[in-house]
Design an enzyme around this catalytic site. Structure first.
Site, mmCIF file in Angstrom:
data_model
loop_
_atom_site.group_PDB
_atom_site.id
_atom_site.type_symbol
_atom_site.label_atom_id
_atom_site.label_comp_id
_atom_site.label_asym_id
_atom_site.label_seq_id
_atom_site.Cartn_x
_atom_site.Cartn_y
_atom_site.Cartn_z
ATOM 1 N N ASN A 155 0.811 -1.224 0.000
ATOM 2 C CA ASN A 155 0.000 0.000 0.000
ATOM 3 C C ASN A 155 0.845 1.276 0.000
ATOM 4 O O ASN A 155 0.560 2.214 -0.730
ATOM 5 C CB ASN A 155 -0.994 -0.007 1.159
ATOM 6 C CG ASN A 155 -0.329 -0.191 2.509
ATOM 7 O OD1 ASN A 155 0.785 -0.702 2.611
ATOM 8 N ND2 ASN A 155 -1.008 0.221 3.554
ATOM 9 N N GLY A 231 2.428 -5.541 7.820
ATOM 10 C CA GLY A 231 1.396 -6.258 7.087
ATOM 11 C C GLY A 231 0.271 -6.672 7.998
ATOM 12 O O GLY A 231 0.040 -6.062 9.058
ATOM 13 N N SER A 232 -0.424 -7.712 7.617
ATOM 14 C CA SER A 232 -1.631 -8.117 8.337
ATOM 15 C C SER A 232 -1.296 -8.740 9.687
ATOM 16 O O SER A 232 -0.213 -9.307 9.891
ATOM 17 C CB SER A 232 -2.419 -9.125 7.503
ATOM 18 O OG SER A 232 -1.761 -10.383 7.478
ATOM 19 N N THR A 233 -2.252 -8.662 10.592
ATOM 20 C CA THR A 233 -2.076 -9.240 11.921
ATOM 21 C C THR A 233 -1.954 -10.757 11.840
ATOM 22 O O THR A 233 -1.150 -11.361 12.565
ATOM 23 C CB THR A 233 -3.251 -8.835 12.823
ATOM 24 O OG1 THR A 233 -3.253 -7.408 12.969
ATOM 25 C CG2 THR A 233 -3.139 -9.467 14.201
ATOM 26 N N VAL A 235 -0.687 -12.703 9.452
ATOM 27 C CA VAL A 235 0.663 -13.091 9.029
ATOM 28 C C VAL A 235 1.682 -12.703 10.093
ATOM 29 O O VAL A 235 2.630 -13.445 10.375
ATOM 30 C CB VAL A 235 1.013 -12.456 7.667
ATOM 31 C CG1 VAL A 235 2.459 -12.750 7.288
ATOM 32 C CG2 VAL A 235 0.061 -12.958 6.592
ATOM 33 N N GLY A 236 1.480 -11.550 10.711
ATOM 34 C CA GLY A 236 2.392 -11.097 11.755
ATOM 35 C C GLY A 236 2.470 -12.053 12.930
ATOM 36 O O GLY A 236 3.540 -12.265 13.503
ATOM 37 N N GLU A 253 4.624 -4.373 12.677
ATOM 38 C CA GLU A 253 3.678 -3.258 12.530
ATOM 39 C C GLU A 253 2.512 -3.810 11.734
ATOM 40 O O GLU A 253 2.624 -4.075 10.538
ATOM 41 C CB GLU A 253 4.346 -2.081 11.824
ATOM 42 C CG GLU A 253 3.651 -0.760 12.109
ATOM 43 C CD GLU A 253 2.582 -0.428 11.099
ATOM 44 O OE1 GLU A 253 1.386 -0.639 11.425
ATOM 45 O OE2 GLU A 253 2.912 0.016 10.006
ATOM 46 N N CYS A 287 -2.996 1.226 6.977
ATOM 47 C CA CYS A 287 -3.199 0.619 8.301
ATOM 48 C C CYS A 287 -3.731 1.626 9.300
ATOM 49 O O CYS A 287 -4.406 1.258 10.264
ATOM 50 C CB CYS A 287 -1.899 -0.002 8.809
ATOM 51 S SG CYS A 287 -0.541 1.178 8.993
#
Length: 486
Positions: A155, A231-233, A235-236, A253, A287
């Site tokens: 993004n 990135g996404s929660t 995947v995090g 983050e 985000c």
């Protein structure tokens, strides 16, 4: 984009220097039109091993480069960002669907990150502690980690990659960057060219575009000593689990479902402007997007009308062909997901006030009222140009609604009383709060990051970068050795 010259990234990877790739060549598609605008050589897990091995062999030499020389390379990189603005912004527009002002803002922010990072190597990097032993000196210093893996999103692909890459390099680390395949030219290949032309030694920086298997190889590689992931929660969490098992440093983050609180004494012109910017900038694909508008019941009707009027004035279209406010979402899949979240919320009783229509990957700026906490547009991170509005009755009610979300990235509070707003701010469990402003804020000199499901308390920006991209080392010194009883 000169089509008469084959770009170096079509057949090559930047493995510390441009080398012929052995992975798969994939098409780069423009979100607005579906047109193939380039091709890209992707990396493999074997390339991760090659990069990590090369980086390890190079890192000690890079660490020992004098601080002024590191700073000079980063300042040159900053200058090249400005010199190549037209090319970089053009790719950001076509590859990522960014409107021109967003692309320009991202490049300027990346320039500021480079200038900030250039100042880091000259900062004091340790302390001297007293000792209980006469004649003993205790030196405590910050030292590089070794090789840092950076996994960046699509993004804001340039800024969100280089805000980790630049400071990690400044602190003496080598870096392996894995950009998202949807943004790997502007957020990867062009940045490799920038740093190479700025004079960064071969082997210090690597760019490996690829899918999940490349990311997994990077996270799991024993020679990679830290992962910086944006990135996404979902995947995090997986990355955090792997790094925890390997005792590897990690900065996460992650997602957000950020709230803007509008109190009864707020300036509604300013609040609605901030709300529109926070929800609709870059089609809401941020985000820090304002995903929840919490408005006091006394001003809710007027706020909704003003916000809806702003939404209706926003033009949606192809940012490469015309001047628009909203470009396309990154792909049709994401646009359909946003449409589904809206439709399910409307079926549950929400009211569509403005927008709501999808045309392929394009989506109108949308305002939804009569929202309740159980509706998808309120409970989930939408990542689209949607402004859900919910009414509250008291300050305590507003704080409760904000804190019930597992996310804790950013919040905004609008009030005529800064003391009242500060009191509310003290009760919110989020990492960043902006009073009489909107949620999408970033300043290169201020540490940035979230709480809860929005991150693991990693921070980017300013002095936080020194701690984030180093580890500490204690060295004690005695002029003469000690004779112990054994």
């Amino acid at each position: 984009m000169d089509r008469s010259v084959t770009p170096v990234w079509e057949k090559n990877l930047f493995l510390g220097a441009w080398q012929l790739g052995e992975g798969e060549q994939v098409a780069v598609t423009e979100p607005a039109t579906g047109e193939v605008i380039s091709h890209l050589m992707t990396a493999t897990p074997a390339d991760v091993d090659r990069a990590a091995t090369f980086a390890q062999a190079t890192q000690q030499q890079w660490m020992n480069v004098p601080f002024d020389q590191k700073a000079e390379i980063l300042r040159k990189a900053a200058a090249l960002l400005k010199e190549r603005a037209e090319e970089i912004n053009g790719w950001n527009t076509r590859e990522c669907g960014s409107i021109a002002p967003k692309a320009a803002f991202e490049l300027q922010s990346t320039y500021e990150q480079a200038q900030m990072a250039a100042a880091l190597p000259m900062q004091a990097n340790g302390k001297i502690f007293p000792s209980t032993t006469p004649g003993k000196r205790n030196y405590w210093t910050r030292v590089p980690l070794g090789t840092v893996g950076v996994i960046a999103p699509w993004n804001f692909p340039i800024l969100l990659a280089m805000r980790s890459v630049f400071p990690a390099l400044a602190m003496g680390n080598c870096v392996i960057l894995k950009p998202d395949l949807k943004s790997a030219i502007c957020g990867g290949a062009l940045m490799a060219q920038i740093l190479e032309d700025a004079g960064l030694p071969a082997g210090v920086f690597h760019v490996l575009p690829g899918g999940p298997e490349v990311g997994e190889a990077l996270v799991e590689h024993p020679l990679v000593k830290m992962i910086s992931f944006t990135g996404s929660t979902a995947v995090g969490r997986k990355i955090g689990e792997t790094c925890g098992r390997m005792l590897k440093k990690v900065a996460l983050e992650l997602g957000g479902n950020n709230a803007q609180i509008v109190l009864g004494d707020a300036d509604l012109d300013i609040a609605s402007s901030c709300g529109a910017w926070g929800s609709f900038l870059h089609q809401g694909q941020i985000c820090m997007q304002t995903g929840r508008h919490l408005v006091h019941q006394d001003v809710a009707h007027e706020y909704i009308e003003r916000l809806a009027a702003r939404a209706r004035n926003l033009v949606c279209g192809d940012p490469h062909q015309e001047q628009v406010h909203l470009g396309p979402l990154i792909n049709d899949t994401q646009a359909r997901r946003v449409e589904d979240l809206i439709n399910r919320s409307l079926e549950m009783g929400a009211r569509l006030v403005a927008g709501g229509k999808r045309n392929g990957s394009f989506f109108e700026a949308t305002v939804i009222a009569d929202v309740t906490p159980d509706m998808p547009v309120f409970a989930e991170e939408v990542f689209g140009p949607v402004a859900p509005v919910m009414v509250f009755n008291s300050d305590a009610d507003a704080c409760s609604l904000v804190n019930q979300s597992p996310y804790g990235l950013a919040a905004a509070i609008h009030s005529g009383s800064t003391e009242r707003a500060l009191k509310i701010a003290g009760q919110l469990k989020v990492g960043m709060i902006h009073i009489n402003d909107q949620t999408v804020n970033n300043e290169f000199q201020v540490p940035f990051g979230g709480m809860g499901s929005s991150g693991n308390s990693g921070r980017f920006g300013g002095p936080a970068n020194i701690e984030e991209f180093t580890t500490s080392q204690w060295v004690s010194v005695m002029a003469e050795g000690i004779q112990y009883p054994f």
